[in-house]
Design an enzyme around this catalytic site. Structure first.
Site, mmCIF file in Angstrom:
data_model
loop_
_atom_site.group_PDB
_atom_site.id
_atom_site.type_symbol
_atom_site.label_atom_id
_atom_site.label_comp_id
_atom_site.label_asym_id
_atom_site.label_seq_id
_atom_site.Cartn_x
_atom_site.Cartn_y
_atom_site.Cartn_z
ATOM 1 C CG ASP A 69 -1.926 1.116 1.235
ATOM 2 O OD1 ASP A 69 -2.205 1.663 0.154
ATOM 3 O OD2 ASP A 69 -2.448 1.449 2.320
ATOM 4 C CE1 TYR A 78 -9.186 4.717 2.402
ATOM 5 C CE2 TYR A 78 -9.136 6.818 1.245
ATOM 6 C CZ TYR A 78 -9.415 6.080 2.383
ATOM 7 O OH TYR A 78 -9.918 6.705 3.483
ATOM 8 C CG HIS A 79 -3.608 5.132 -4.578
ATOM 9 N ND1 HIS A 79 -2.971 6.299 -4.952
ATOM 10 C CD2 HIS A 79 -4.943 5.377 -4.724
ATOM 11 C CE1 HIS A 79 -3.887 7.202 -5.299
ATOM 12 N NE2 HIS A 79 -5.082 6.660 -5.164
ATOM 13 C CE1 TYR A 80 -6.950 -2.817 -1.674
ATOM 14 C CE2 TYR A 80 -7.086 -0.616 -0.720
ATOM 15 C CZ TYR A 80 -7.701 -1.780 -1.149
ATOM 16 O OH TYR A 80 -9.077 -1.918 -1.052
#
Length: 543
Positions: free
Chosen positions: A302, A477-479
């Site tokens: 993440d 929220y960029h995983y």
């Protein structure tokens, strides 16, 4: 004479007649050339493209969000993330690291819950992914013509842009979707009325005769057969909104496929539940082994984020992010104005001596309502995100049921280099808030508050900033990961050792594409749809 539908806007049911509840499905009624599991950022453009020439079934576990005002308007962005109603597009989870996070549960996927910022991947990323640059460009533009807009830059975002330039995040690249080092204005999926346009809108480009979209269709596992040493997928088992069980089957053609597009958590979860994954992990849960692959659900990461809060004099309006700084320090910098962001944030205080500043950490859930900042809409936030984290984690099933949320671990800062980049990001944040461009925005009359904050006494030594990085850690929220290229899938995203099965979504990435991944995840759906059609039927009948 006007027909019933003339003279008014069509409802989504009229515009997308192929979207139906999962309970309407008739088992054995037909087979499909392609079954796509997951109607998110990749699944929707993929389904729309493949439907031009073949029968496609798209299965989405979530709801339709066209009429959901929390999804549709950016003013409701925070409400959208907090919504826990049955129709919600957001499904919260907390990683074992203790960081609150969200996964999408909606037709349109993450494009229904994100902040809308649209920016392509870098040429290097495209090159290292072995994508055809021309087809990638055409696929991006296919998306952009339908749902991407140029933002109308307002006063706060312009001040943020100028502060980036003052802080040395150069050059200024103007308005561009391209990934370029420096500062730029990029695209957004919010139009001039701040109304969201999602990947689900791309289904308007589908061949309606060839496409079926089922909502509330929760895929439990793949249907798999073995012929000698060959492992072949033949269909999927799914559950409808009334908890009835169904089977959808592929046609007998050898080129027919099931494509998982369920995201970083959903796609590896389905593989594991289907018996494809690490032997020991599956046997512990009494899942029958089909294929031993130690990498399924592993190598997840993440992009860690820290957020600085700035008090603003007066109102700044509510606008999605429009400007990004792509800094040489290895961080991406974005800003929001007018919204209340909950959770751990960094506050830059001024004392009576305006030359003395200190970093503080507060939990905005405990803010006092009488705080002077709450008297107006004067709230702004700057986000510093580690662009290419090296730290890696994993996902583990908790049971053999698709309804039970897996345990997700990202192991933030397990690699010291990520922590070093975070510290560099905090120092950049300090430069931004000290810039002349923000001087007219910040509240000069604000003194130290007593709101349960943890002060660092103005220290900016490396150890103190390391601590601040850890104490204010949050997600953007960029995983990604879990079905990585070279470990779970090959360069065509076919699952190793399994016939007629691919994964096409953000779980295949070893690095987050660009400043914000949605553009590239939608692009790869379109790109692979065109490529699959071209490979199957040739260029004469291709797109």
């Amino acid at each position: 004479m006007l027909t019933k539908s003339q003279g008014r806007n069509k409802s989504w049911e009229e515009k997308y007649p192929f979207i139906k509840p999962a309970s309407s499905f008739s088992d054995g009624n037909r087979d499909y050339d392609y079954i796509i599991v997951g109607g998110g950022a990749a699944g929707c453009p993929l389904a729309a493209t493949l439907s031009q020439n073949f029968r496609v079934l798209l299965l989405e576990r979530g709801d339709v969000q066209f009429d959901n005002v929390n999804v549709s308007y950016f003013n409701n962005f925070v409400k959208n993330l907090r919504d826990t109603s049955p129709k919600s597009a957001s499904q919260p989870f907390v990683s074992t690291d203790g960081v609150a996070n969200i996964r999408a549960k909606a037709l349109g996927g993450g494009t229904c819950i994100n902040a809308g910022f649209y920016s392509r991947a870098s040429p290097r990323f495209i090159r290292e992914a072995y994508w055809d640059a021309k087809l990638a460009y055409e696929s991006y533009t296919w998306i952009e013509k339908q749902i991407v807009y140029q933002p109308n830059i307002k006063r706060f975002q312009m001040a943020f842009l100028n502060s980036l330039l003052e802080a040395g995040v150069l050059p200024f690249n103007g308005i561009t979707y391209d990934h370029l080092n420096g500062t730029k204005i990029s695209g957004t999926i919010f139009d001039e009325f701040n109304r969201r346009h999602t990947a689900a809108n791309l289904l308007a480009s589908a061949n309606a005769k060839n496409l079926e979209v089922l909502i509330h269709a929760t895929v439990k596992k793949l249907v798999i057969t073995k012929k000698g040493k060959k492992v072949i997928v033949t269909g999927v088992e799914f559950e409808d909104e009334d908890h009835n069980q169904h089977h959808a089957i592929l046609s007998n053609g050898t080129k027919s496929e099931i494509i998982l597009s369920s995201g970083t958590i959903g796609s590896p979860q389905i593989l594991l539940l289907s018996g494809i994954g690490p032997r020991e992990d599956l046997l512990k849960l009494n899942i029958s082994m089909v294929l031993d692959n130690e990498f399924v659900g592993k190598n997840m990461f993440d992009c860690s984020t820290n957020v600085a809060f700035l008090p603003i004099q007066g109102t700044v309006g509510i606008y999605p992010p429009q400007v990004v700084g792509i800094a040489k320090e290895g961080v991406y910098l974005e800003a929001l104005g007018g919204l209340r962001v909950q959770g751990q944030v960094i506050r830059f205080n001024r004392e009576h001596d305006s030359t003395k500043r200190m970093l503080t950490r507060i939990n905005t859930k405990n803010e006092v309502k009488k705080d002077s900042y709450n008297k107006s809409n004067g709230r702004s936030y700057i986000f510093s995100t580690v662009s290419k984290p090296i730290s890696r984690g994993q996902m583990n099933l908790t049971s053999n049921s698709v309804h039970d949320q897996p345990l997700v671990t990202f192991n933030y800062y397990s690699c010291k280099e990520d922590l070093s980049i975070c510290v560099s990001g905090l120092r950049l944040l300090r430069k931004l808030v000290r810039s002349k461009s923000f001087m007219n925005f910040t509240n000069n009359n604000h003194h130290k508050e007593a709101m349960g904050q943890c002060q660092l006494d103005g220290k900016d030594d490396y150890e103190s900033l390391e601590l601040l990085c850890k104490n204010t850690l949050r997600t953007f929220y960029h995983y990604h990961g879990g079905c990585n290229v070279g470990r779970v899938v090959n360069n065509e995203y076919k699952v190793y050792g399994v016939d007629r099965l691919r994964v096409i979504d953000g779980s295949i990435f070893n690095e987050s594409p660009g400043t914000n991944p949605q553009a590239t995840i939608m692009m790869i759906g379109r790109y692979m749809g065109v490529k699959i059609l071209t490979d199957r039927i040739g260029t004469e009948d291709g797109m």
